[in-house]
Design a protein around this motif. Structure first.
Motif, mmCIF file in Angstrom:
data_model
loop_
_atom_site.group_PDB
_atom_site.id
_atom_site.type_symbol
_atom_site.label_atom_id
_atom_site.label_comp_id
_atom_site.label_asym_id
_atom_site.label_seq_id
_atom_site.Cartn_x
_atom_site.Cartn_y
_atom_site.Cartn_z
ATOM 1 N N ARG A 14 0.864 -1.188 0.000
ATOM 2 C CA ARG A 14 0.000 0.000 0.000
ATOM 3 C C ARG A 14 0.898 1.235 0.000
ATOM 4 O O ARG A 14 2.065 1.175 0.394
ATOM 5 C CB ARG A 14 -0.903 0.017 1.242
ATOM 6 C CG ARG A 14 -0.145 0.143 2.528
ATOM 7 C CD ARG A 14 -0.996 0.041 3.787
ATOM 8 N NE ARG A 14 -0.187 0.359 4.961
ATOM 9 C CZ ARG A 14 0.692 -0.459 5.530
ATOM 10 N NH1 ARG A 14 0.850 -1.674 5.043
ATOM 11 N NH2 ARG A 14 1.392 -0.077 6.571
ATOM 12 N N TYR A 55 -3.445 -12.659 -6.003
ATOM 13 C CA TYR A 55 -3.806 -11.417 -5.316
ATOM 14 C C TYR A 55 -2.608 -10.463 -5.238
ATOM 15 O O TYR A 55 -2.753 -9.261 -5.480
ATOM 16 C CB TYR A 55 -4.312 -11.738 -3.909
ATOM 17 C CG TYR A 55 -4.603 -10.517 -3.079
ATOM 18 C CD1 TYR A 55 -5.611 -9.633 -3.445
ATOM 19 C CD2 TYR A 55 -3.855 -10.231 -1.934
ATOM 20 C CE1 TYR A 55 -5.878 -8.497 -2.694
ATOM 21 C CE2 TYR A 55 -4.118 -9.099 -1.176
ATOM 22 C CZ TYR A 55 -5.125 -8.240 -1.560
ATOM 23 O OH TYR A 55 -5.378 -7.116 -0.820
ATOM 24 N N THR A 59 -2.455 -6.841 -7.042
ATOM 25 C CA THR A 59 -2.217 -5.650 -6.213
ATOM 26 C C THR A 59 -1.025 -4.859 -6.739
ATOM 27 O O THR A 59 -1.078 -3.623 -6.843
ATOM 28 C CB THR A 59 -1.986 -6.063 -4.746
ATOM 29 O OG1 THR A 59 -3.124 -6.795 -4.284
ATOM 30 C CG2 THR A 59 -1.776 -4.848 -3.864
ATOM 31 N N GLU A 62 -2.000 -3.001 -9.869
ATOM 32 C CA GLU A 62 -2.812 -1.815 -9.548
ATOM 33 C C GLU A 62 -1.933 -0.681 -9.008
ATOM 34 O O GLU A 62 -2.124 0.491 -9.354
ATOM 35 C CB GLU A 62 -3.874 -2.173 -8.505
ATOM 36 C CG GLU A 62 -5.015 -3.025 -9.054
ATOM 37 C CD GLU A 62 -5.940 -3.533 -7.953
ATOM 38 O OE1 GLU A 62 -5.840 -3.027 -6.812
ATOM 39 O OE2 GLU A 62 -6.741 -4.451 -8.226
ATOM 40 N N HIS A 232 -5.541 -9.192 4.058
ATOM 41 C CA HIS A 232 -5.076 -7.814 3.882
ATOM 42 C C HIS A 232 -4.038 -7.441 4.938
ATOM 43 O O HIS A 232 -3.109 -6.680 4.662
ATOM 44 C CB HIS A 232 -6.271 -6.867 3.901
ATOM 45 C CG HIS A 232 -7.276 -7.189 2.838
ATOM 46 N ND1 HIS A 232 -7.019 -7.006 1.502
ATOM 47 C CD2 HIS A 232 -8.513 -7.747 2.911
ATOM 48 C CE1 HIS A 232 -8.068 -7.407 0.795
ATOM 49 N NE2 HIS A 232 -8.988 -7.860 1.634
ATOM 50 N N THR A 237 -2.092 -4.805 2.705
ATOM 51 C CA THR A 237 -2.929 -3.938 1.872
ATOM 52 C C THR A 237 -3.827 -3.063 2.740
ATOM 53 O O THR A 237 -4.475 -2.143 2.237
ATOM 54 C CB THR A 237 -3.766 -4.754 0.867
ATOM 55 O OG1 THR A 237 -4.337 -5.881 1.545
ATOM 56 C CG2 THR A 237 -2.888 -5.269 -0.255
#
Length: 434
Positions: A14, A55, A59, A62, A232, A237
């Protein structure tokens, strides 16, 4: 060639409230973000349709897309870390590398090797706390030792947290010193040898209305009453600091679950031997049964105990199992079947979307009675009474075991009363000899 800094994404996927990233972007040099699809980790995954890998790749893709607006990109590697950093040092003049700490033994060894390599090139490695609220030696007893029991640990944790809440850091995308480079796509799933899956990944948003009732409903597996944020937290994330801040104001029981997460991470960091040994060494003397046929029935959800079978089938089909049921199936394997907790732990590690070594190991050792703050060996879950208490209308069981009640459903593979007494005797004799 002008100097740059590297930010190495790992279990912190993140831009917002990311500690090491925040400090990397505070420096005056451009920051190049990287991610390494580590061959030494991915190579151990036999199932190439692994939803966790999918996943991570989604991620990363993105995040790379978001960096376009900054004229930057996320550089990815499919190699081992030393090879990746060797390539980076040949391509760029690097001042420092920033990353967040990981407390798993293999990660610590990896980071030591990377630090040694970087040092040989005159490059500094800076690591930061990000994955937990309090790490290895921050919560200690009056004598300065780590806590082996959760309740006193949690009291000190809460005292420390209430006096000194960790700051929520800026969103990294607001910074302007990302390394400028032409945009390229990150490694695809195919390029790293994996395939797409049909498994659904739950949302990373916190369902506040659900969490308000967490303490009342969390033990009932038929209800959608848990956060589903495990994956997460596993890959970062979501921020543990942001989540703890919300939990504190919504539901103390939910906050307590986050404290358990810190507790198990602390136990692993201080006791890396628990990866392959019982936390209480005398429990390694238990003569586990090497019952491969029985283990396979447990894995397949065909034990004849419906609450156990429902849990295992939910895990096999979705990558998730309700936490109450995790305790029931773990108790069943280690107590009813007298099968080594390490077998069950390894199966969970393969299947769980939210697999986290510290929490998985801690949970299994708790169920087996071998761990810190463990359930005493003489407490053995009765699957039938657990069903009556937590799935009284059999909604959960009927969802995952549709043949329950018909002639197609197998009879119990072991008698509860017999299995309970066998476990008690086996544990008692093994522990008496130590």
């Amino acid at each position: 060639m002008s100097k740059i800094n590297i930010f190495w994404f790992r279990r912190d996927l993140r831009f917002s409230d990311n500690t090491a990233l925040y400090y990397a972007l505070k420096e005056n040099l451009p920051v190049l973000p990287i991610f390494i699809f580590d061959k030494s980790i991915l190579g151990k995954l036999e199932n190439k349709e692994d939803a966790r890998v999918e996943y991570i790749q989604n991620t990363i893709a993105e995040m790379n897309h978001k960096l376009r607006d900054k004229g930057s990109k996320l550089k990815t590697f499919y190699s081992n870390p030393i090879e990746a950093f060797d390539s980076l040092t040949n391509e760029y003049e690097i001042e420092s590398v920033f990353t967040n700490r990981d407390y798993e033994p293999s990660a610590i060894t990896r980071d030591q090797q990377v630090e040694t390599f970087l040092k040989s090139k005159g490059i500094k490695l800076y690591t930061f706390k990000d994955h937990v609220i309090f790490e290895k030696e921050e919560i200690v007893s009056g004598t300065g030792s780590f806590y082996k029991v959760f309740t006193p640990y949690s009291k000190v944790w809460l005292e420390k947290y209430s006096k000194n809440k960790p700051a929520i850091l800026n969103d990294g995308l607001s910074a302007n010193n990302w390394y400028q480079t032409s945009h390229k796509e990150v490694h695809s799933l195919d390029q790293i040898g994996f395939k797409k899956t049909e498994i659904h990944i739950p949302s990373e948003s916190l369902k506040e209305e659900l969490i308000k009732k967490y303490d009342q409903l969390r033990d009932f597996p038929a209800k959608d009453a848990t956060s589903r944020l495990g994956i997460h937290l596993r890959f970062g994330t979501v921020s543990i600091r942001q989540l703890a801040k919300k939990a504190e104001s919504i539901n103390q029981t939910f906050l307590n679950e986050l404290i358990w997460r810190d507790f198990y991470a602390m136990i692993l960091a201080n006791n890396p031997q628990v990866v392959s040994n019982a936390f209480k060494p005398q429990y390694d003397q238990i003569p586990w049964l090497r019952d491969e046929e029985g283990f396979q029935k447990w894995c397949d959800g065909t034990t004849g105990y419906p609450i156990v079978d429902a849990g295992m089938r939910q895990l096999n089909q979705t990558g998730f199992m309700h936490n109450r049921v995790r305790m029931i199936v773990a108790s069943f394997l280690t107590k009813h079947l007298l099968i080594d907790w390490r077998w069950g732990e390894a199966y969970f590690a393969e299947k769980l979307l939210d697999f986290d070594l510290a929490s998985n190991n801690g949970g299994w050792q708790w169920a087996a009675g071998t761990g810190t703050d463990a359930q005493p060996y003489f407490r053995i879950f009765n699957p039938e009474s657990q069903t009556k208490k937590f799935d009284p209308e059999l909604k959960y069981i009927k969802k995952w075991v549709p043949e329950y009640g018909s002639s197609n459903y197998p009879k119990p593979m072991v008698d509860h009363k017999f299995a309970r007494q066998r476990a008690l005797n086996t544990y008692k004799v093994a522990l008496a000899n130590n």
